[in-house]
Design an enzyme around this catalytic site. Structure first.
Site, PDB file in Angstrom:
ATOM      1  N   ILE A 235       1.685 -35.085  35.788  1.00 23.33           N
ATOM      2  CA  ILE A 235       2.326 -35.227  37.094  1.00 23.33           C
ATOM      3  C   ILE A 235       1.720 -36.409  37.839  1.00 23.33           C
ATOM      4  O   ILE A 235       2.425 -37.176  38.505  1.00 23.33           O
ATOM      5  CB  ILE A 235       2.179 -33.929  37.906  1.00 23.33           C
ATOM      6  CG1 ILE A 235       2.974 -32.796  37.253  1.00 23.33           C
ATOM      7  CG2 ILE A 235       2.645 -34.130  39.348  1.00 23.33           C
ATOM      8  CD1 ILE A 235       2.784 -31.440  37.908  1.00 23.33           C
TER       9      ILE A 235
ATOM     10  N   TYR B 136      -2.501 -16.749  35.003  1.00 22.42           N
ATOM     11  CA  TYR B 136      -3.039 -17.844  35.814  1.00 22.42           C
ATOM     12  C   TYR B 136      -4.426 -17.500  36.346  1.00 22.42           C
ATOM     13  O   TYR B 136      -5.258 -18.381  36.554  1.00 22.42           O
ATOM     14  CB  TYR B 136      -2.067 -18.166  36.952  1.00 22.42           C
ATOM     15  CG  TYR B 136      -2.174 -19.587  37.448  1.00 22.42           C
ATOM     16  CD1 TYR B 136      -2.029 -20.657  36.574  1.00 22.42           C
ATOM     17  CD2 TYR B 136      -2.390 -19.862  38.791  1.00 22.42           C
ATOM     18  CE1 TYR B 136      -2.114 -21.967  37.027  1.00 22.42           C
ATOM     19  CE2 TYR B 136      -2.474 -21.160  39.252  1.00 22.42           C
ATOM     20  CZ  TYR B 136      -2.334 -22.214  38.367  1.00 22.42           C
ATOM     21  OH  TYR B 136      -2.426 -23.502  38.824  1.00 22.42           O
TER      22      TYR B 136
ATOM     23  N   LYS C  85      -6.548 -22.386  43.290  1.00 19.48           N
ATOM     24  CA  LYS C  85      -5.489 -23.090  44.005  1.00 19.48           C
ATOM     25  C   LYS C  85      -5.341 -22.559  45.433  1.00 19.48           C
ATOM     26  O   LYS C  85      -4.999 -23.318  46.353  1.00 19.48           O
ATOM     27  CB  LYS C  85      -4.163 -22.962  43.256  1.00 19.48           C
ATOM     28  CG  LYS C  85      -4.109 -23.718  41.935  1.00 19.48           C
ATOM     29  CD  LYS C  85      -4.247 -25.218  42.124  1.00 19.48           C
ATOM     30  CE  LYS C  85      -3.998 -25.963  40.821  1.00 19.48           C
ATOM     31  NZ  LYS C  85      -4.185 -27.429  40.963  1.00 19.48           N
TER      32      LYS C  85
ATOM     33  N   LEU D 246      -0.479 -31.460  29.741  1.00 12.40           N
ATOM     34  CA  LEU D 246      -1.698 -31.134  29.008  1.00 12.40           C
ATOM     35  C   LEU D 246      -2.456 -30.022  29.715  1.00 12.40           C
ATOM     36  O   LEU D 246      -2.989 -29.108  29.087  1.00 12.40           O
ATOM     37  CB  LEU D 246      -2.577 -32.386  28.888  1.00 12.40           C
ATOM     38  CG  LEU D 246      -3.870 -32.224  28.074  1.00 12.40           C
ATOM     39  CD1 LEU D 246      -3.548 -31.880  26.630  1.00 12.40           C
ATOM     40  CD2 LEU D 246      -4.695 -33.515  28.137  1.00 12.40           C
TER      41      LEU D 246
END
Length: 263
Positions: A20, A157, A164, A196
């Site tokens: 990104i 996650y 995050k 990745l």
């Protein structure tokens, strides 16, 4: 067209041409922004240097965001080359794969510390060095990357979701700290994309299908779409935006439950 001519940006976190951060770099460069890149490790360096060259960048430096001496060295070199800094792109996150499996409560102490230091504190550490280079510049800004797992539970996650969440909270505190210097701080919460970094997440294929099925646009987002949104946040079009987490996820974050099959 959005123009960033005369501005420069340090891109931290490009791993390859599917990153990104790479799409962000491409969009900033199209707008006329000069770029600098960092890498960590020989394998990443071999990918990043040709990419940087393709965007006319000659600033490519090694940076382990957990090493203060390396951070200082990179920012000193950046100041010497560019004189100051207009934009900082933070696209760094890491968690041990073993801590992304099974129950969250089995996260190791070392794994938790590593995820938080690399994914969250790195933004704080880089910002601290960026501020002196940004003061007095016209509309300087800092942008980082988040994900919906910061807000809601996403299976697989685990500790990255907690990291995050810390990252998004840090964005708000940094935006508050730096508002008086007219430095903006924002984040993009992108939908799942094959990169990745995301390859270490269990259920990634199922996650992509679910987002495609449930999101209002009934599709996944692309790196290019995130890159264009980053350009907006880094440009004069967003001079009134700071402390924001912009969702670029085909609207997935607004959905409570999917529509019944009959609909």
């Amino acid at each position: 067209m959005t123009q960033l001519a005369g501005k420069n940006a340090l891109i931290v976190g490009v791993a390859n041409d599917r990153s990104i951060a790479w799409s962000i770099a491409q969009n900033l460069r199209k707008a006329g922004c000069e770029l600098g890149f960092t890498y960590v490790g020989d394998a990443i360096e071999k990918r990043v240097r040709p990419l940087a060259k393709s965007l006319d960048s000659t600033f490519v430096e090694e940076l382990n965001v957990n090493e203060d001496s390396q951070i200082d060295g990179v920012f000193n070199a950046y100041k010497e080359k560019f004189g100051g800094m207009d934009i900082l792109i933070h696209a760094v996150a890491y968690a041990d794969r073993n801590d992304l499996k099974g129950a969250f409560y089995n996260t190791s102490r070392a794994g938790f510390q590593m995820a938080m230091e690399t994914s969250v504190f790195s933004l704080v550490a880089l910002t601290k060095r960026a501020v002196p280079l940004m003061q007095g510049r016209k509309d300087p800004n800092i942008l980082t990357l988040s994900y919906y797992g910061a807000e809601k539970v996403v299976k697989g996650y685990n500790v990255m979701g907690v990291a995050k969440a810390g990252l998004e909270c840090s964005v708000r505190y940094l935006a508050s700290d730096l508002g008086h210097d007219r430095i903006r701080v924002n984040a993009i919460s992108a939908g799942p994309i094959k990169t990745l970094a995301s390859s270490g997440i269990n259920y990634m294929r199922a996650m992509l299908k679910h987002h495609c099925d449930v999101s209002p646009l009934n599709r996944n987002v692309t790196q290019e779409e995130v890159g264009r949104s980053a350009l907006y946040l880094c440009s004069e079009m967003a001079t009134g935006v700071t402390g924001e987490v912009l969702h670029v996820d085909s609207g997935y974050h607004i959905v409570g439950t999917p529509a019944p099959p009959s609909e």
